[in-house]
Every structure is written in C-alpha cells, then in structure tokens.
Design a protein around this motif. Sequence first.
Motif, short mmCIF file in Angstrom:
data_model
loop_
_atom_site.label_atom_id
_atom_site.label_comp_id
_atom_site.label_asym_id
_atom_site.label_seq_id
_atom_site.Cartn_x
_atom_site.Cartn_y
_atom_site.Cartn_z
N LEU A 100 0.80 -1.20 0.03
CA LEU A 100 -0.02 0.18 -0.09
C LEU A 100 0.81 1.28 0.09
CD1 LEU A 100 -2.83 -1.05 2.46
CD2 LEU A 100 -2.96 -1.06 0.06
N ALA A 101 2.11 1.11 0.59
CA ALA A 101 3.00 2.35 0.49
C ALA A 101 3.76 2.34 -0.58
CB ALA A 101 3.90 2.29 1.83
N ASN A 102 3.93 1.47 -1.34
CA ASN A 102 4.79 1.29 -2.75
C ASN A 102 3.71 0.70 -3.82
OD1 ASN A 102 7.48 2.44 -1.57
ND2 ASN A 102 6.79 0.75 -0.37
N PRO A 103 2.53 1.15 -4.19
CA PRO A 103 1.67 0.41 -5.16
C PRO A 103 2.21 0.27 -6.45
CG PRO A 103 0.92 2.61 -4.61
CD PRO A 103 1.70 2.47 -3.44
N THR A 162 -5.93 -6.47 -4.31
CA THR A 162 -7.33 -5.86 -4.04
C THR A 162 -7.30 -4.54 -3.59
OG1 THR A 162 -8.09 -8.05 -4.14
CG2 THR A 162 -9.50 -6.49 -3.21
N LEU A 163 -6.55 -4.36 -2.61
CA LEU A 163 -6.62 -3.08 -1.69
C LEU A 163 -5.96 -1.87 -2.57
CD1 LEU A 163 -5.58 -4.37 1.65
CD2 LEU A 163 -7.79 -3.50 1.21
N ILE A 164 -4.98 -2.40 -3.23
CA ILE A 164 -4.38 -1.36 -4.04
C ILE A 164 -5.34 -0.85 -5.24
CG2 ILE A 164 -2.63 -0.87 -6.17
CD1 ILE A 164 -0.98 -2.72 -4.43
N ALA A 165 -6.20 -1.64 -5.71
CA ALA A 165 -7.15 -1.23 -6.69
C ALA A 165 -8.43 -0.55 -6.30
CB ALA A 165 -7.54 -2.75 -7.42
N MET A 166 -8.45 -0.63 -5.13
CA MET A 166 -9.66 0.34 -4.37
C MET A 166 -9.40 1.68 -4.16
SD MET A 166 -11.04 -2.02 -1.30
CE MET A 166 -11.69 -3.75 -1.32
N PRO A 167 -10.15 2.62 -4.46
CA PRO A 167 -9.80 4.22 -4.15
C PRO A 167 -9.61 4.06 -2.51
CG PRO A 167 -11.77 3.76 -5.39
CD PRO A 167 -11.59 2.41 -4.74
N GLU A 168 -8.55 5.05 -2.33
CA GLU A 168 -8.13 5.14 -0.71
C GLU A 168 -9.11 5.38 0.15
OE1 GLU A 168 -4.34 6.93 1.57
OE2 GLU A 168 -4.77 7.29 -0.72
N GLN A 169 -10.19 5.92 -0.25
CA GLN A 169 -11.14 6.55 0.64
C GLN A 169 -12.07 5.41 0.90
OE1 GLN A 169 -10.72 7.78 -2.32
NE2 GLN A 169 -12.57 8.09 -3.29
#
Length: 250
Positions: A100-103, A162-169
Amino acid sequence: MEDTANTSAGSGPRERILAATAELLAAGGRGAVSTRAVGAAAEVKAPTIYRLFGDMQGLLDAVAAEGFTAYLKDKTVLEPTADPVADLRAGWDLHIGFGLANPALYLVMNEPRPGAAPPSAVAGLAFLSALVRRIAEAGRLRVSEERATDLIQASGRGTTLTLIAMPEQRRDPELSTLAREAVIAAITTDTPAAHPPTPVTAAVALRAVLPRTTALTAREQDLMQEWLDRIASAQDPSASVTSRSDADGT
C-alpha cells in the motif's frame, strides 16, 4: 563523461537510473517510465540505459529487484518470537503495508512474467518457507508446508492487489485482517498443548525436522519423506473429500 560523473559520491549512472525510475514509477505509475523521462531525470543518454539494463523491461526488473531487497531488509529485522504464528501475522501485516505504501512498485514486482523468478523473489519465498517450517516444527501446521506457503503467498498477494485497486477512501482496513485470519485458520491448529496431534500435524512436524536426523541413510530419509508427504496429502481436507467421493462411487 556521463558514465563517471558523481561516482565518487556513490551515485554512478546505474544508481541514478534506478533512483530516477523508482521516483517516476512512484509519482506516475508505469506509464510515466520511458527512456526519455528516465534519461532526463538521471542525466544520462538512452544508450547508457540500454547498455546497463538491456531494455525497459530489464530496467523495470532491476527496480523491482531493488524493491524486493528493501522489502526483505524490513522483514529480516523482525525478531522471531516464541510464537511462529504471531510472527506470520507480523510478516503478513508488513507485506500489506509495503504494497500500500509502494503501489506502483508492488504492481511491477508482481507482474506475471515468463522465465525464472528474480533472485530477490526467490529470497522472499525462502523467508516465507522458513517461517512456515517453524510453524510445522511447533506441530501447528494442518496442511503440508508447500500448500501452506502457496496459500499464504497467493492470499497475501491477492489481498494487497485488491486493496491497491480500491480508491483509498473506500479501503476497508479490516479486509486484510479477515483474510489473514482466514488463512491462519485454514493452515494451523490450536497449540499442541490444547489438542493432541492429528496424523497430519505429526507427519508435517516430523517432515520439517527430518533433515536434522543422522540416524537414517540418505535413501531411508528419502523414503521416510515420501511416506510423510503421503500421510499429509491423505489428511488434507480436499484429499479427504476426494477419498469419500471415491468410496461412494461418485
């Protein structure tokens, strides 16, 4: 002259190219990485990039290798505890946090590609395999080491992507925790003190420490390893379903 500039300061053309590529990747994703952009940022010409890395894929592979090295450096500072399952949880959380810090870098690092895996990826797998072996040695692994390692790796990578593909919010912070605990529940048992070992946990644990014995010949060890692998496979949940289906004639 460009190949020798600043080498005394530890920033030769190779280092500058790698740093520039990593910065471009972090700022704009893979689409921002081009020969022209890298050359301008690193103050080198295209032939230097091709000479050092072959092509852009070679450059991206080198950046991915640097990323893996940094990732493994972070993982190896985790001090092992008396509970290898707790150590697995810590390693999982670090993996997700790194992605998540380095997508953009994580996406490059996990691109499907033909051929052998880069050495740093092999080292990462070796780290995970060693952790799984500690769980096996503790008598807490309910499946084979190979299946446990594959499941952890696939689930951790899938969760991160999956988490990377989601909008951060919209990211659900509990998704990683739920996935992690589901994997741990699938591959581990309660502590051996709470429940007697099953044939599979006993076989997996003995398989993990078998290389330490000197009581068997190399041929006997190979045979014992084959027997233990068969016991572990026969007790695997999916194998049990197959066995019941065969017994029913379905």
